[in-house]
Write an enzyme that holds these catalytic residues in place. Sequence first.
Site, PDB file in Angstrom:
ATOM      1  N   GLU A 197       0.753  -1.055   0.340  1.00 26.25           N
ATOM      2  CA  GLU A 197       0.078  -0.252  -0.200  1.00 26.25           C
ATOM      3  C   GLU A 197       0.820   1.187  -0.091  1.00 26.25           C
ATOM      4  O   GLU A 197       0.940   1.748   0.961  1.00 26.25           O
ATOM      5  CB  GLU A 197      -0.574   0.721   0.957  1.00 26.25           C
ATOM      6  CG  GLU A 197      -2.130  -1.227   1.180  1.00 26.25           C
ATOM      7  CD  GLU A 197      -2.960  -1.181   2.114  1.00 26.25           C
ATOM      8  OE1 GLU A 197      -3.135  -0.512   3.208  1.00 26.25           O
ATOM      9  OE2 GLU A 197      -3.845  -1.698   2.438  1.00 26.25           O
ATOM     10  N   GLU A 373      -5.477  -8.688   0.250  1.00 20.92           N
ATOM     11  CA  GLU A 373      -6.410  -7.969   2.050  1.00 20.92           C
ATOM     12  C   GLU A 373      -7.629  -8.003   1.685  1.00 20.92           C
ATOM     13  O   GLU A 373      -8.332  -7.173   0.868  1.00 20.92           O
ATOM     14  CB  GLU A 373      -5.237  -6.921   2.718  1.00 20.92           C
ATOM     15  CG  GLU A 373      -4.446  -7.359   3.370  1.00 20.92           C
ATOM     16  CD  GLU A 373      -3.575  -6.539   4.023  1.00 20.92           C
ATOM     17  OE1 GLU A 373      -4.622  -5.065   4.279  1.00 20.92           O
ATOM     18  OE2 GLU A 373      -2.331  -5.466   4.318  1.00 20.92           O
TER      19      GLU A 373
HETATM   20  C1  BGC Z   1      -3.196  -2.866   5.578  1.00 17.35           C
HETATM   21  C2  BGC Z   1      -2.908  -3.495   7.233  1.00 17.35           C
HETATM   22  C3  BGC Z   1      -5.026  -2.455   8.295  1.00 17.35           C
HETATM   23  C4  BGC Z   1      -6.188  -2.953   7.325  1.00 17.35           C
HETATM   24  C5  BGC Z   1      -7.033  -1.977   7.990  1.00 17.35           C
HETATM   25  C6  BGC Z   1      -4.750  -2.064   5.083  1.00 17.35           C
HETATM   26  O1  BGC Z   1      -4.246  -0.926   4.400  1.00 17.35           O
HETATM   27  O2  BGC Z   1      -2.156  -2.764   4.969  1.00 17.35           O
HETATM   28  O3  BGC Z   1      -1.775  -3.556   7.535  1.00 17.35           O
HETATM   29  O4  BGC Z   1      -4.263  -3.399   9.208  1.00 17.35           O
HETATM   30  O5  BGC Z   1      -5.670  -2.257   5.979  1.00 17.35           O
HETATM   31  O6  BGC Z   1      -7.283  -1.098   8.226  1.00 17.35           O
END
Ligand code: BGC
Length: 466
Positions: A197, A373
Site C-alpha cells: 500500500e 487483503e
Molecule cells: C493494511 C493493514 C491494516 C488494514 C486495516 C490495510 O490498509 O495493510 O495493515 O490493518 O488495512 O486497516
Amino acid sequence: MTKKHLILPTDPEFHALASSARRRSAKAGRLPVPTLKLPGDFVFGASTSAYQIEGAVDRAKYGRGPSIWEKYFDQRPHLDRGDVACDHYNRMAADVRMIKRMGLDAYRFSISWPRILPDGFGKVNEQGLAFYDRLIDELLKHGIEPYLTLYHWDLPQALEDLGGWQSREVAKYFADFAALAVQRWGHKVKHWCTFNEPEVIVAGYIGGGLAPGMENPALRVKVAHNLMYAHGLAIQAMRAIEPANRYGIVLNLVPVEPLNEGSRVQARLHWQRNYAIYLDALLKGFYPDVVLDEAEATGAKIQAGDMALICQKLDYLGINWYLRHVVDETGRVIDVPGAEKTQMGWEICAPALTRMLVAMHGEYRLPPIYITENGAALDDAVKSGRVRDEHRTRYIRDHIKAIEAAYLKGVNVRGYFAWSLMDNLEWSLGFSKTFGIVHVDRRTLKRTVKDSGLWYRDLIAKHKGD
Ligand code: BGC
C-alpha cells in the site's frame, strides 16, 4: 502455485478436520458455504504484517532495531503500541499449526526490516534472520505457500533519520534489503511483494495519522515517486538473483464512484490522484496529468529512466480492498445514506469490487490479480469459547462472490487473502479494531478461531472438493 504446496487431499488430518467441520458447521447454524465457480487452484489465504503481530521489539533481547513506530508511539504515549502485539514471534510454530488446521493454502506475512537490519543497512541481526528461516520452514513443512512482503510500513528509524521515503538513498537501501532477503529465502519463497500500500505509506508523510507522523501535503508526489522508484530497483535486484520467482506489489484500491452525472469528472480526478498514480506508473509507464501537474507544483523530480524502471514486468498485482468512495460534484467524499458500515466507518459494498476489477480489466493489461487483503473490523464477543461473527462471515462471503463475478467476466483473479488471520494492532487505532478471523484475547493472547474462520475453512475444503 505448485501442487506440492497445497494441502494434499490425501492428508488424513485435513480430511478428518474438513468432514468434522462440515458436521459442526451444519449443527452450529453457521452460514451455508457456497459452491464457487472459481478455478480449482484458486489460492485461499490470510494476511498479517510484522509489526501488527510479532512483538519482540527489545533490541537487547531480540536484536531488532527501532522502527518508525517506536518513535511515533513514544511521542503519543496514550496509544496502544506493538511491543507485544500478538507475541507471534514467540508463538509462531503454534500459529502456523493453526493456519494448517484452518486449511489455508497460503499465508501472507511481512518481514521486519529493522529486525533483519537494525540500522537499515550494514550489520545483520542473525537472530532475526533465523526467525524468518523458522517461519518459512514451518509453513513449507505444513504445505502452506508463503507470500512474503518486504515492506509493510515498518521503516528502520535510522533510515527515517536520513529522510525516510523522501530520500532516493533510502530507495537504494531498500533494494539492498530486498536482495539480501531473496538471497536468503528466494529458493524457498516463490511469491514476493515489494510494498504494501504505497498510498498509505505516503499518508505517514502528508498527515494520515501513521508513522512517521508528518503532515506536509506537498510531499505527496515526491514520496509516492520514491516508493515507485524503490519498487523498481528492488524488483530488478531480486529478479537478477532468482529470475524464476514471482515479483509483485500490493496496492490498496478504493474505487471512486460518482454520486451523479455531474460528479464524474471529480470522481475520475480523485481516482487518478490517489490510485491511478500507482497503476498507471506500474502498468503504463507514466503518471496521470493531474499527478504530473502536482509534481511540478510541489517540486517532485522524476529523473530520466525512472519510469522504465517502475514499469518493469510485474508477475502479479496484489489488491487490498476494503471500501468504496462516492464523491459529489465538488469532489467531496460523501456519506452514502443508509449504508452499512464497519467499525472503521467504511461502507460495506461488495458489488463495487466487481465493478472496479472489471473496469481495470478494460483499462489495463493486468497481470494475474490476487486480492491480498479484505476484511472487516466488527464488534466481536467470545461467549463459551465461541465468537459468533456472522456479520464478518457475510462480509467475506459477499466479497468472495464479488470476486467470482469479476472472474466470470474475464478478470484473471487467482487468489483471496482474508485480512486478517488474527486480531492485531490496528496501527494508531490500537487493539480496539478487530479484523481477525481468529480472536486474540488481549490478556492471555489465547487464539480462538471465530465462526468466520471456521466458515472460511469449510469453504476452502468444499472448493478443494473434500
Ligand atoms: C493494511 C493493514 C491494516 C488494514 C486495516 C490495510 O490498509 O495493510 O495493515 O490493518 O488495512 O486497516
